[in-house]
Design a protein around this motif. Structure first.
Motif, PDB file in Angstrom:
ATOM      1  N   PRO A   1       0.912  -1.233   0.139  1.00 15.94           N
ATOM      2  CA  PRO A   1       0.021   0.053   0.061  1.00 15.94           C
ATOM      3  C   PRO A   1       0.716   1.256  -0.097  1.00 15.94           C
ATOM      4  O   PRO A   1       2.019   1.394   0.508  1.00 15.94           O
ATOM      5  N   PRO A   2       0.404   2.235  -0.567  1.00 15.26           N
ATOM      6  CA  PRO A   2       1.067   3.554  -0.716  1.00 15.26           C
ATOM      7  C   PRO A   2       1.459   4.138   0.738  1.00 15.26           C
ATOM      8  O   PRO A   2       0.312   4.168   1.505  1.00 15.26           O
ATOM      9  N   PRO A   3       2.676   4.681   1.068  1.00 18.60           N
ATOM     10  CA  PRO A   3       2.843   4.960   2.479  1.00 18.60           C
ATOM     11  C   PRO A   3       2.092   6.450   2.486  1.00 18.60           C
ATOM     12  O   PRO A   3       1.714   6.753   3.689  1.00 18.60           O
ATOM     13  N   ILE A   4       1.826   7.217   1.431  1.00 22.33           N
ATOM     14  CA  ILE A   4       1.422   8.555   1.374  1.00 22.33           C
ATOM     15  C   ILE A   4       0.489   8.528   0.337  1.00 22.33           C
ATOM     16  O   ILE A   4       0.882   8.278  -0.607  1.00 22.33           O
ATOM     17  N   LEU A   5      -0.441   9.329   0.587  1.00 23.05           N
ATOM     18  CA  LEU A   5      -1.440   9.895  -0.546  1.00 23.05           C
ATOM     19  C   LEU A   5      -1.627  11.189  -0.722  1.00 23.05           C
ATOM     20  O   LEU A   5      -2.013  11.954   0.408  1.00 23.05           O
ATOM     21  N   TYR A   6      -1.632  11.928  -1.882  1.00 22.44           N
ATOM     22  CA  TYR A   6      -1.760  13.265  -2.308  1.00 22.44           C
ATOM     23  C   TYR A   6      -3.324  13.239  -2.763  1.00 22.44           C
ATOM     24  O   TYR A   6      -3.563  12.503  -3.619  1.00 22.44           O
ATOM     25  N   TYR A   7      -4.069  14.329  -2.357  1.00 19.93           N
ATOM     26  CA  TYR A   7      -5.217  14.249  -2.867  1.00 19.93           C
ATOM     27  C   TYR A   7      -5.896  15.736  -3.348  1.00 19.93           C
ATOM     28  O   TYR A   7      -5.339  16.612  -2.398  1.00 19.93           O
TER      29      TYR A   7
ATOM     30  N   SER B   1       3.852  17.644  -8.424  1.00 19.11           N
ATOM     31  CA  SER B   1       4.656  18.270  -9.636  1.00 19.11           C
ATOM     32  C   SER B   1       5.385  16.974 -10.414  1.00 19.11           C
ATOM     33  O   SER B   1       6.096  17.387 -11.305  1.00 19.11           O
ATOM     34  N   MET B   2       5.338  15.714 -10.041  1.00 19.47           N
ATOM     35  CA  MET B   2       6.314  14.913 -10.781  1.00 19.47           C
ATOM     36  C   MET B   2       5.659  14.443 -12.049  1.00 19.47           C
ATOM     37  O   MET B   2       4.244  13.984 -11.909  1.00 19.47           O
TER      38      MET B   2
ATOM     39  N   TYR C   1      -0.251  17.435 -11.554  1.00 20.19           N
ATOM     40  CA  TYR C   1       0.317  17.282 -12.971  1.00 20.19           C
ATOM     41  C   TYR C   1      -0.737  16.664 -13.766  1.00 20.19           C
ATOM     42  O   TYR C   1      -1.136  15.563 -13.604  1.00 20.19           O
ATOM     43  N   ILE C   2      -1.177  17.621 -14.783  1.00 18.80           N
ATOM     44  CA  ILE C   2      -2.498  17.133 -15.544  1.00 18.80           C
ATOM     45  C   ILE C   2      -1.890  16.455 -16.812  1.00 18.80           C
ATOM     46  O   ILE C   2      -1.113  16.966 -17.831  1.00 18.80           O
TER      47      ILE C   2
END
Length: 213
Positions: A34-40, A141-142, A115-116
């Protein structure tokens, strides 16, 4: 640097959730790695909704589009959140149809949540940020990169109750998402297509392999 990052997150309405936080999606805690961090950006509570992932080809046929619209409308009319990957084609169709029918949708990205990609889906991205949820495990921004998409796909499946493939060729990224679903013991449903269409080779193969249709 930390203060600069926090300022940027605040300006872009980007929030975060760590694995050990109370609001971290319960479904994702049950997947491998599981991802350790989520950005939303948007309504994070949607991660706890009854939900279905709808995926398919980037280059779809009119038949694939019609099937995607039909199933998406049916799901949102039954208060089921639609999850996809914001890609061109079937993904975008599922997101647009959900929003246009007053439904909820989650877009999982293969790059930074700000990042779209692709840029052709900028309007769609903005609408999902306002009415649904955009989420990513990658730093802000990745730029999306090819190796990131399988990681994104495991989250699409991880957040959903089941997976629906409306149109897919072989081989394709769609089929790798199916592999994630099978690894996570999620039901996979495939829409049959013409035996003469290369865009339905993947879905027809799934049905031949025992996936419900």
């Amino acid at each position: 640097k930390i203060n600069g990052l926090l300022d940027y997150l605040n300006k872009r309405n980007i929030k975060i959730s760590f694995y050990h936080w109370a609001d971290y999606p319960k479904r994702l805690k049950n997947i491998e790695f599981p991802p350790p961090i989520l950005y939303y950006i948007g309504d994070f509570s949607l991660t706890e909704s009854n939900s279905v992932a709808i995926i398919g080809s980037r280059k779809h046929s009119s038949y694939g589009k019609q099937c995607t619209e039909y199933f998406t409308k049916t799901f949102v009319q039954n208060d089921i959140c639609v999850i996809s990957g914001l890609a061109e084609g079937i993904d975008a169709c599922a997101h647009f149809t959900a929003l246009n029918n007053n439904g909820k949708t989650i877009a999982v990205l293969a790059g930074g949540v700000d990042y779209i990609y692709p840029t052709s889906n900028t309007q769609l991205y903005n609408e999902i940020c306002e009415q649904g949820l955009v989420v990513s495990e990658f730093p802000v921004s990745m730029r999306p990169q090819k190796p990131f998409f399988p990681y994104r796909n495991r989250i699409i499946v991880g957040l959903s109750d089941c997976l629906v493939v409306t149109e897919a060729g072989m081989p394709s990224g769609t089929m790798t998402t199916v592999d994630h679903a099978l690894e996570q013991n999620k039901n996979v449903y495939a829409v049959p297509g013409s035996i003469n269409s290369t865009l339905s080779e993947g879905t027809n193969f799934l049905i031949k392999s025992g996936c419900p249709c």
